[in-house]
Write a protein that holds these residues in place. Sequence first.
Motif, PDB file in Angstrom:
ATOM      1  N   MET A  66     -13.107 -17.341   4.675  1.00  9.46           N
ATOM      2  CA  MET A  66     -12.404 -16.633   3.611  1.00  9.46           C
ATOM      3  C   MET A  66     -10.939 -16.515   3.997  1.00  9.46           C
ATOM      4  N   HIS A  67     -10.063 -16.612   3.013  1.00  8.64           N
ATOM      5  CA  HIS A  67      -8.637 -16.462   3.286  1.00  8.64           C
ATOM      6  C   HIS A  67      -8.302 -15.037   3.729  1.00  8.64           C
ATOM      7  N   GLY A  68      -7.324 -14.940   4.625  1.00 10.37           N
ATOM      8  CA  GLY A  68      -6.740 -13.659   4.961  1.00 10.37           C
ATOM      9  C   GLY A  68      -5.289 -13.654   4.520  1.00 10.37           C
ATOM     10  N   ASN A  69      -4.571 -12.616   4.863  1.00 10.39           N
ATOM     11  CA  ASN A  69      -3.159 -12.571   4.492  1.00 10.39           C
ATOM     12  C   ASN A  69      -2.304 -13.453   5.397  1.00 10.39           C
ATOM     13  N   ARG A  70      -2.840 -13.873   6.529  1.00 12.12           N
ATOM     14  CA  ARG A  70      -2.086 -14.738   7.445  1.00 12.12           C
ATOM     15  C   ARG A  70      -2.362 -16.231   7.222  1.00 12.12           C
ATOM     16  N   ASP A  71      -3.530 -16.552   6.694  1.00 13.71           N
ATOM     17  CA  ASP A  71      -3.924 -17.963   6.618  1.00 13.71           C
ATOM     18  C   ASP A  71      -4.386 -18.360   5.211  1.00 13.71           C
ATOM     19  N   PHE A  72      -3.707 -17.819   4.189  1.00 13.98           N
ATOM     20  CA  PHE A  72      -4.141 -18.076   2.816  1.00 13.98           C
ATOM     21  C   PHE A  72      -3.851 -19.496   2.345  1.00 13.98           C
ATOM     22  N   LEU A  73      -3.107 -20.279   3.135  1.00 13.14           N
ATOM     23  CA  LEU A  73      -2.865 -21.681   2.782  1.00 13.14           C
ATOM     24  C   LEU A  73      -3.927 -22.623   3.363  1.00 13.14           C
ATOM     25  N   GLY A 128     -10.090  -7.656   2.745  1.00 11.11           N
ATOM     26  CA  GLY A 128      -9.802  -6.222   2.805  1.00 11.11           C
ATOM     27  C   GLY A 128      -8.398  -5.833   2.403  1.00 11.11           C
ATOM     28  N   ASP A 129      -7.470  -6.798   2.352  1.00  8.54           N
ATOM     29  CA  ASP A 129      -6.086  -6.436   2.047  1.00  8.54           C
ATOM     30  C   ASP A 129      -5.919  -5.928   0.617  1.00  8.54           C
ATOM     31  N   THR A 130      -6.751  -6.387  -0.321  1.00  7.89           N
ATOM     32  CA  THR A 130      -6.609  -5.932  -1.698  1.00  7.89           C
ATOM     33  C   THR A 130      -7.078  -4.498  -1.888  1.00  7.89           C
ATOM     34  N   LEU A 131      -7.720  -3.932  -0.885  1.00  6.92           N
ATOM     35  CA  LEU A 131      -8.131  -2.524  -0.944  1.00  6.92           C
ATOM     36  C   LEU A 131      -7.012  -1.577  -0.522  1.00  6.92           C
ATOM     37  N   CYS A 132      -5.945  -2.137   0.042  1.00  8.42           N
ATOM     38  CA  CYS A 132      -4.835  -1.309   0.549  1.00  8.42           C
ATOM     39  C   CYS A 132      -3.784  -1.128  -0.545  1.00  8.42           C
ATOM     40  N   THR A 133      -4.184  -0.518  -1.641  1.00  3.23           N
ATOM     41  CA  THR A 133      -3.332  -0.463  -2.828  1.00  3.23           C
ATOM     42  C   THR A 133      -2.146   0.483  -2.680  1.00  3.23           C
ATOM     43  N   ARG A 134      -2.149   1.351  -1.666  1.00  4.04           N
ATOM     44  CA  ARG A 134      -0.999   2.243  -1.475  1.00  4.04           C
ATOM     45  C   ARG A 134       0.180   1.529  -0.823  1.00  4.04           C
ATOM     46  N   ASP A 135      -0.072   0.343  -0.265  1.00  4.85           N
ATOM     47  CA  ASP A 135       1.006  -0.458   0.326  1.00  4.85           C
ATOM     48  C   ASP A 135       1.633  -1.286  -0.794  1.00  4.85           C
ATOM     49  N   LEU A 136       2.481  -0.641  -1.575  1.00  2.00           N
ATOM     50  CA  LEU A 136       3.008  -1.251  -2.790  1.00  2.00           C
ATOM     51  C   LEU A 136       3.834  -2.505  -2.505  1.00  2.00           C
ATOM     52  N   GLY A 137       4.617  -2.469  -1.421  1.00  2.00           N
ATOM     53  CA  GLY A 137       5.439  -3.626  -1.072  1.00  2.00           C
ATOM     54  C   GLY A 137       4.600  -4.842  -0.760  1.00  2.00           C
ATOM     55  N   MET A 149       1.434  -5.379  -1.705  1.00  2.00           N
ATOM     56  CA  MET A 149       0.688  -5.805  -2.882  1.00  2.00           C
ATOM     57  C   MET A 149       1.569  -6.639  -3.818  1.00  2.00           C
ATOM     58  N   LYS A 150       2.836  -6.262  -3.926  1.00  2.00           N
ATOM     59  CA  LYS A 150       3.769  -7.035  -4.760  1.00  2.00           C
ATOM     60  C   LYS A 150       3.984  -8.424  -4.167  1.00  2.00           C
ATOM     61  N   LEU A 151       4.182  -8.484  -2.840  1.00  2.00           N
ATOM     62  CA  LEU A 151       4.368  -9.776  -2.174  1.00  2.00           C
ATOM     63  C   LEU A 151       3.121 -10.627  -2.293  1.00  2.00           C
ATOM     64  N   VAL A 158      -1.279   1.564   5.236  1.00  2.00           N
ATOM     65  CA  VAL A 158      -1.797   0.239   5.593  1.00  2.00           C
ATOM     66  C   VAL A 158      -3.316   0.234   5.750  1.00  2.00           C
ATOM     67  N   ASP A 159      -3.962   1.378   5.497  1.00  2.00           N
ATOM     68  CA  ASP A 159      -5.422   1.414   5.475  1.00  2.00           C
ATOM     69  C   ASP A 159      -5.877   1.301   4.019  1.00  2.00           C
ATOM     70  N   VAL A 160      -7.186   1.163   3.825  1.00  2.00           N
ATOM     71  CA  VAL A 160      -7.698   1.046   2.461  1.00  2.00           C
ATOM     72  C   VAL A 160      -7.483   2.350   1.710  1.00  2.00           C
ATOM     73  N   THR A 161      -7.388   2.250   0.394  1.00  2.00           N
ATOM     74  CA  THR A 161      -7.308   3.427  -0.459  1.00  2.00           C
ATOM     75  C   THR A 161      -8.730   3.927  -0.688  1.00  2.00           C
TER      76      THR A 161
END
Length: 240
Positions: free
Chosen positions: A75-82, A114-123, A125-127, A171-174
Amino acid sequence: MILLISDLHLQEERPDISRAFVDLLEGRARHAKALYILGDFFEAWIGDDAMSPFQQSICQALRQLSDAGTAIYLMHGNRDFLLGQDFCKAAGATLLDDPCVVELGGEPVLLMHGDTLCTRDLGYMKLRRYLRNPLSLWILRHLPLSTRQKLARKLRSESQSQTRMKNTEIVDVTPEQVPLVMAAHGVRTLVHGHTHRPAIHKLVVDGQPARRIVLGDWDRRGWALQVDEQGFQLAPFDFN
């Protein structure tokens, strides 16, 4: 037996982690029906066309496990999504959507990085929305190799710097997001990584007991979730 791991952040600069991973492949994983790797497998991935000898060696190790009969899922992560289909084909692995539901231990289980659960990290999530846009992905994959390398270094540096500066809750889950996502997928068990905070959290979803299992990162030691007739067992192990 089924094994689930995440957040190895494999890189040539950490041979201890690479050795521990290969040991897992040659040991416990050989007896597993399947191995799930839920994102951030590599510290950085700039494209299947840019595999280094180190990354190729990891690919070959996965292929040996696949050829031995263990199904491998990535599964892709935020570091290796390519990471793409060319790598998966060479490794004998199947690329999973994030999120996805699979049957483990006789029940439907929701798997996420798990990164999509961290919705309080607005910056972030936008990136993330920008980088995962199909057009952005197409552009990234077609940039010159040198440009992708510079961009990866820049994003990695900025991510590390910003994470250190952010409140730990951001940076933790919401917490409120978790039961909503689980209810939407009709599950009572969620397994994810990303936060580097291994634990099994008890919660309630639609009035029923549920659990969120957080996989640990491989820094000072490894973490694996083993699913067998004994249930779901999350445990660390020391690097040899």
